[in-house]
Motif scaffolding. Sequence first.
Motif, short mmCIF file in Angstrom:
data_model
loop_
_atom_site.label_atom_id
_atom_site.label_comp_id
_atom_site.label_asym_id
_atom_site.label_seq_id
_atom_site.Cartn_x
_atom_site.Cartn_y
_atom_site.Cartn_z
N LEU A 104 24.72 -7.91 45.68
CA LEU A 104 26.00 -7.51 45.09
C LEU A 104 25.79 -6.42 44.04
O LEU A 104 26.54 -5.45 43.99
CB LEU A 104 26.70 -8.73 44.48
N ASN A 105 24.74 -6.57 43.23
CA ASN A 105 24.41 -5.52 42.25
C ASN A 105 24.05 -4.21 42.93
O ASN A 105 24.41 -3.13 42.45
CB ASN A 105 23.27 -5.98 41.34
N LEU A 106 23.36 -4.31 44.07
CA LEU A 106 23.02 -3.11 44.83
C LEU A 106 24.28 -2.41 45.33
O LEU A 106 24.39 -1.17 45.25
CB LEU A 106 22.10 -3.46 46.00
N CYS A 107 25.24 -3.18 45.81
CA CYS A 107 26.52 -2.59 46.24
C CYS A 107 27.20 -1.90 45.05
O CYS A 107 27.77 -0.81 45.20
CB CYS A 107 27.44 -3.67 46.81
N ASN A 108 27.14 -2.53 43.89
CA ASN A 108 27.73 -1.91 42.69
C ASN A 108 27.00 -0.62 42.33
O ASN A 108 27.63 0.37 41.94
CB ASN A 108 27.69 -2.88 41.51
N ASP A 109 25.67 -0.61 42.50
CA ASP A 109 24.89 0.60 42.23
C ASP A 109 25.28 1.73 43.19
O ASP A 109 25.37 2.89 42.79
CB ASP A 109 23.39 0.32 42.33
N ILE A 110 25.51 1.39 44.44
CA ILE A 110 25.94 2.39 45.42
C ILE A 110 27.29 2.98 45.00
O ILE A 110 27.49 4.19 45.06
CB ILE A 110 26.02 1.78 46.83
N THR A 111 28.19 2.12 44.55
CA THR A 111 29.48 2.60 44.06
C THR A 111 29.28 3.50 42.84
O THR A 111 29.96 4.52 42.69
CB THR A 111 30.39 1.41 43.70
N ASP A 112 28.32 3.14 41.98
CA ASP A 112 28.05 3.95 40.79
C ASP A 112 27.53 5.33 41.15
O ASP A 112 27.84 6.31 40.47
CB ASP A 112 27.05 3.24 39.88
N THR A 114 28.43 7.13 43.65
CA THR A 114 29.63 7.91 43.95
C THR A 114 30.33 8.32 42.67
O THR A 114 30.80 9.46 42.54
CB THR A 114 30.58 7.09 44.85
N LYS A 115 30.39 7.42 41.70
CA LYS A 115 31.02 7.75 40.41
C LYS A 115 30.24 8.85 39.69
O LYS A 115 30.84 9.74 39.08
CB LYS A 115 31.10 6.51 39.53
N VAL A 116 28.91 8.80 39.75
CA VAL A 116 28.08 9.82 39.11
C VAL A 116 28.40 11.19 39.71
O VAL A 116 28.57 12.17 39.00
CB VAL A 116 26.58 9.51 39.26
N GLU A 117 28.49 11.24 41.04
CA GLU A 117 28.75 12.51 41.72
C GLU A 117 30.11 13.10 41.34
O GLU A 117 30.30 14.30 41.41
CB GLU A 117 28.65 12.33 43.23
N HIS A 118 31.04 12.24 40.98
CA HIS A 118 32.37 12.72 40.60
C HIS A 118 32.56 12.77 39.08
O HIS A 118 33.67 13.01 38.60
CB HIS A 118 33.44 11.83 41.24
N GLY A 119 31.47 12.53 38.33
CA GLY A 119 31.54 12.61 36.87
C GLY A 119 32.39 11.52 36.24
O GLY A 119 32.95 11.71 35.16
N LYS A 120 32.47 10.36 36.88
CA LYS A 120 33.33 9.28 36.39
C LYS A 120 32.57 8.03 35.97
O LYS A 120 33.17 7.01 35.71
CB LYS A 120 34.36 8.91 37.45
N LEU A 121 31.24 8.11 35.91
CA LEU A 121 30.46 6.93 35.55
C LEU A 121 30.41 6.78 34.03
O LEU A 121 30.12 7.73 33.32
CB LEU A 121 29.03 7.04 36.09
N VAL A 122 30.71 5.59 33.57
CA VAL A 122 30.62 5.28 32.14
C VAL A 122 29.49 4.26 31.98
O VAL A 122 29.53 3.18 32.57
CB VAL A 122 31.96 4.68 31.62
N LEU A 123 28.47 4.62 31.22
CA LEU A 123 27.34 3.72 30.99
C LEU A 123 27.65 2.79 29.82
O LEU A 123 28.14 3.23 28.79
CB LEU A 123 26.07 4.52 30.70
#
Length: 154
Positions: A104-112, A114-123
Amino acid sequence: GALPGAGGSSSAFGGGGACGEEYVFGVCRNVTLRKEAEVASQKAREAAEDATKTKSLFLANMSHDLRTPLTGIVNVSDTLASIVLPAEAEELVCMLQTSSQVLLNLCNDITDITKVEHGKLVLEPEPFNLWACVEECGKLLEHAALENGTRLRV
């Protein structure tokens, strides 16, 4: 070449010639190769952007498709954990819970990604117990190691 009688007097493009004639000077450069390179560069940039969009869509869909059955596994393992089971079964259920959480964490990382590529990831910093993580990894790998005749010690 120079054109007699083009008019004007002293400028960067003309000037007085011999016998009072006036000339216009010009410079020609073939920029075809540069323009072709610019077009090729633009096409390559557009192709790369399209590939990134396609990859992001694929990752988002794959993550979603994996998450659906994984949620069922997590729910079943949680239900099994709430039942009184023999010690060996409890250990297997614990491994099942840990493995499903890792997936499940891996799936979340995959989603992240995509967020990184669109500049929408918040750490967000989160505390964690490193030793507990290492022990969990050891427990996950212990069974496979024993099947191969290897003793795993953490």
